[in-house]
Design an enzyme around this catalytic site. Structure first.
Site, mmCIF file in Angstrom:
data_model
loop_
_atom_site.group_PDB
_atom_site.id
_atom_site.type_symbol
_atom_site.label_atom_id
_atom_site.label_comp_id
_atom_site.label_asym_id
_atom_site.label_seq_id
_atom_site.Cartn_x
_atom_site.Cartn_y
_atom_site.Cartn_z
ATOM 1 N N ASP A 169 58.297 111.102 3.969
ATOM 2 C CA ASP A 169 57.464 110.221 3.149
ATOM 3 C C ASP A 169 57.523 108.822 3.743
ATOM 4 O OD1 ASP A 169 55.862 109.191 1.176
ATOM 5 O OD2 ASP A 169 57.248 109.575 -0.466
ATOM 6 N N ASP A 205 60.862 102.285 1.000
ATOM 7 C CA ASP A 205 59.995 101.970 -0.138
ATOM 8 C C ASP A 205 60.714 100.984 -1.052
ATOM 9 O OD1 ASP A 205 58.147 103.734 0.825
ATOM 10 O OD2 ASP A 205 58.151 105.068 -0.914
ATOM 11 N N ARG A 260 51.367 100.466 7.104
ATOM 12 C CA ARG A 260 52.356 99.916 6.159
ATOM 13 C C ARG A 260 53.493 99.201 6.887
ATOM 14 N NH1 ARG A 260 52.860 104.800 1.617
ATOM 15 N NH2 ARG A 260 50.642 104.888 1.128
#
Length: 413
Positions: A233, A237, A289
């Site tokens: 993933d 984060d 990102r």
């Protein structure tokens, strides 16, 4: 929304640059092939000078210092980390195209750093397990047992530890790799409503979820001199009202969705949180990102972007992002105001170098418009002034590639 102007320069680099295998840029979750590309630096882009401020005792983690001018408050578990950026606010201006430099000339190594620069130095500082016992672990059971709880502890990782899923990390912990071969493979670290955590000198590889998940009101986290690759993933984060985080001197490669700050367009409660500094990181052919930001207040400076085929930095949903003194090579969308279905955020850029050595590659990502003839940083609004929050001193953008390739990543403390 406006775009700054840059002249595209066709530069001659070592064959290592030209031989890099570029990943296809698609919307799927699959990650690109691993690359170890190197690139030379271009010309100078002056950045305003700022004050430096050092602080913090070092905790006995067994790792010794790496690089950088110290700033802000708080202390780390043994020094390492980066030189920092400019204290002068400066008007949001156009990036400066490089004038060519000598990629074989390495800048001197930065001075040792005892604590984080940027947002992790605020809110009481980030000291990790300082003052606690020192333990050394070499297996999963010992690591997961040591990481829980709130008592201060310095956890030294020896060799490779295989984990699965997300593994809890409690407050007041320093987790630091010994030597140059400390790895966490297969799983990740999970910080939920915790405070005061330092993670350094570790390679994170093949996580079956996130490599590091920082969530739900977690504050004061410093991630420094780590290498991240090939997660299922995200690699890092930072979500759900977490804040006061610094990522410094890390390497990210072989991945698609790299760093997410703010998990949802609907999470308006994140406004006022998600305060993050990223400096002296290497985004080596990762796709998106770097970071992607919703609602947060994020300072991105002195990072090296190499062959990022979708985009560099995205500001979404009224985020405030300052992009300063970075070096973008073959990154055709260095900065974006908005992305996909998200409304735009503010994004200010200054003192960046944007260069290309090849024509724009095709993209399969439906969120990417056709690449421009000349890559530029999109800008919008006024964002915020990082110097009003903390002191920092900049490296010139021209020195960023050699500095980061020489000193970033695990094994460089």
């Amino acid at each position: 929304m406006s775009s700054s102007s840059n002249s595209v320069r066709t530069l001659v680099f070592p064959l290592a640059i030209l031989a890099i295998g570029l990943p296809a840029c698609g919307g799927a979750e699959t990650n690109p092939p691993s690359t170890d590309g190197a690139a030379g630096s271009g010309g100078s882009a002056p950045i305003g000078a700022g004050a430096t401020a050092g602080s913090g005792a070092t905790a006995g983690s067994g790792a010794t210092a790496g690089s950088g001018a110290t700033a802000g408050s708080g202390s780390g578990a043994t020094g390492g980390g980066g030189s920092a950026t400019s204290g002068a606010g400066g008007a949001p201006g156009a990036s400066t195209a490089g004038a060519g430099g000598d990629p074989s000339t390495d800048p001197p190594p930065p001075a040792p750093e005892d604590g984080p620069i940027g947002f992790a130095s605020l809110n009481g500082g980030t000291t990790g397990g300082e003052g606690g016992m020192v333990v050394t672990v070499s297996d999963a059971a010992s690591l997961t047992e040591a990481m829980v709880g709130t008592e201060p502890l310095i956890i030294q990782i020896s060799g490779t530890i295989e984990l699965s899923g997300m593994n809890d990390v409690g407050s007041n912990k320093t987790i630091v790799g010994l030597g140059s071969d400390a790895k966490i493979v297969g799983g990740g670290l999970y910080l939920y409503r915790e405070k005061n955590v330092i993670i350094r000198n570790i390679t994170f590889q093949d996580a079956n979820e996130d490599a590091i998940g920082i969530t739900t009101e977690t504050t004061n986290v410093w991630i420094d001199h780590c290498t991240f690759m090939n997660g299922a993933d995200g690699l890092v984060d930072i979500v759900r009202e977490s804040s006061y985080v610094t990522l410094s001197w890390n390497v990210f490669r072989n991945h698609h969705k790299t760093i997410l700050i703010g998990h949802s367009d609907a999470a308006s409660s994140d406004a006022g949180f998600l305060k993050v500094t990223l400096h002296h990181n290497w985004f080596d052919a990762t796709q998106t990102r770097h970071p992607s930001v919703r609602f947060g207040q994020v300072h991105v400076f002195n990072n090296y972007y190499l062959n990022n085929l979708s985009y560099g930095v995205a500001s979404r949903m009224e985020a405030d992002v300052v992009v300063e003194g970075n070096y973008f090579l073959n990154t055709w969308f260095p900065c974006r105001a908005g992305y996909a279905d998200s409304e735009p955020g503010d994004i200010v850029e200054r003192g960046n170098i944007i260069e290309t050595t090849m024509p724009p590659p095709p993209s399969e990502d439906p969120n990417d418009p056709p690449p421009p003839a000349t890559p530029v940083c999109e800008t919008r609004g006024t964002a915020f002034d990082p110097a009003a929050a903390y002191s920092y001193t900049a490296d010139p953008a021209e020195s960023v590639p050699a500095l980061i390739m020489g000193h970033a990543g695990a094994g460089r403390l």
